[in-house]
Design an enzyme around this catalytic site. Sequence first.
Site, short mmCIF file in Angstrom:
data_model
loop_
_atom_site.label_atom_id
_atom_site.label_comp_id
_atom_site.label_asym_id
_atom_site.label_seq_id
_atom_site.Cartn_x
_atom_site.Cartn_y
_atom_site.Cartn_z
N GLN A 57 -1.99 -27.07 56.28
CA GLN A 57 -0.73 -27.10 55.54
C GLN A 57 0.04 -28.39 55.86
OE1 GLN A 57 0.30 -25.00 53.29
NE2 GLN A 57 -0.82 -23.11 53.62
N CYS A 90 7.11 -37.88 43.90
CA CYS A 90 8.20 -36.88 43.84
C CYS A 90 8.59 -36.67 42.37
CB CYS A 90 9.42 -37.38 44.61
SG CYS A 90 9.12 -37.71 46.33
N ASP A 124 -4.88 -15.68 50.13
CA ASP A 124 -4.17 -16.96 49.98
C ASP A 124 -5.07 -17.89 49.18
OD1 ASP A 124 -2.67 -19.26 50.23
OD2 ASP A 124 -2.90 -19.47 52.39
N TYR A 158 -9.78 -16.11 51.95
CA TYR A 158 -9.39 -17.51 51.76
C TYR A 158 -8.70 -18.02 53.03
CZ TYR A 158 -9.73 -15.83 46.90
OH TYR A 158 -10.14 -15.25 45.73
N GLU A 171 -13.97 -17.43 54.23
CA GLU A 171 -13.62 -18.73 53.63
C GLU A 171 -14.90 -19.38 53.13
OE1 GLU A 171 -11.08 -21.18 53.22
OE2 GLU A 171 -12.78 -22.45 52.72
N CYS A 178 0.08 -20.29 45.63
CA CYS A 178 0.65 -21.62 45.35
C CYS A 178 0.74 -21.85 43.84
CB CYS A 178 -0.17 -22.71 46.03
SG CYS A 178 -1.90 -22.70 45.57
#
Length: 456
Positions: free
Chosen positions: A288, A86, A386, A317, A338, A413
């Site tokens: 995910q 984290c 994506d 993707y 993909e 992302c």
Amino acid sequence: MKITLPVQKNEEIEVVFEDLTHDGAGVAKVDGYPLFIKNGLPGEKARIKVIKANKNYGIGRLLELYEKSPYRVDIPKEEAPKYGGCQLAHISYTGQLKYKENQVRQALARIGKIEGAHIHPIIGMDNPWHYRNKAQVPVGEKDGKLVAGFFKPRTHEILDADESVIQLPAVNEAVRAVKEICRELRIPAYDEEHHSGVLRHIMARYGRETGELMVVLITRTAELPHQKKLVDAIVSRLKQVKSIVHNVNPRRTNVILGERTKVLWGNEAIYDKIGDVKFAISALSFYQVNPVQTKVLYDKALEYAGLNGNESVIDAYCGIGTISLFLAQKARKVFGVEVVPEAIEDAKRNAALNGITNVQFEAGAAETVIPKWYEAGNKADVLVVDPPRKGCDEALLQTILEMKPKKVVYVSCNPATLARDLRILEDGGYRTVDVQPVDMFPHTTHIECVSQLILN
Ligand code: SAH
């Protein structure tokens, strides 16, 4: 010519932090010269030591804080192992959301020069703890005892952790139980330095909607000692387990999974659901990690696609077909592409599992397959991308500009590559209408966004 820098190596100075970098470090400036210092927060006044002074920027170490940010959270030293991985644990959740939204705004303005888009406030989690459905825990040995947890930052030392604040309780429990069983059976831990020993990683994956658990034991050796006792103990201690898999990774590498997998007990995959769609997830497939926010993200992607049932949609993707199957419920036809062939096999299986017939999947690179489809006359009304962190391939963006789908939905992302690609699409005739950041990875520096572009 020797340039004089405003700071010298080993110098101790006082600074005020102004900003945060994309990897969460504090930024302070001395006469315009930026210094990056881990753990500093905007507004904080501190004494630091310069440990590196490069031509264009320096690196410092925080020595003492004089004034603290209202967003600072102090984690007691003994609790640190629970916060492994984290990077933003020292920032309150409100502060983290502010930081991430700001990173998106800055990237779009500075890198993409995107002006007219509506950048919405980031959607955070109501409860940003214990969200991850997957753990991959490195195993080692310390003082003759098997330990498993996470790597101490920038080292190869493994810190033992029995719990993680970002993993689902069922995942924590699975890792803890498997670790205890391996200790009891005295299974040798992997020794990275000498590339000897056996157990490298313990992986646990959990279907939050179905309660199904998968345990993957990753070893250096083809043989797993005490295999039968190990499997029996896992089955009797973890009631939710549906699959136990052995993966062999004999290489000297920091890549976790090897190519060979063998089912030791139960099924080859576990199931999970996102909304009404069911998915089979095998040990090697991408899935995910935050199921709550995945639903939020996919719903937004679907909203931005604005389908009425007559459209032809391309999902580039597509992974195991998650977004494709979500879109197929509202479109005439969806084409997914993909690069990983196994993921395409999963995608086909997932379509069948849900009785969804208006989808077609093809394995290959998006930048090769989509131009081929286009030449053959397959034009999409809506195109979804994506891509991984490096963003879309230039050739794919050029094909989009020629194909001219009415809408492009861009799931990203990485705000920096998103901004770069939006600029290319805008220059080619698209307008970025909405950008919605969604916090998929609380307490870490990762930032996810979904954007809607329309053809002018
Ligand atoms: N949309 C999916 C997967 C997103 S992750 C989901 O939400 O689950 C990005 C995916 O892009 C990965 O599955 C990766 O294997 C794939 N990929 C990477 N480079 C690619 C390329 N050039 N062409 C097609 N797929 C690619």
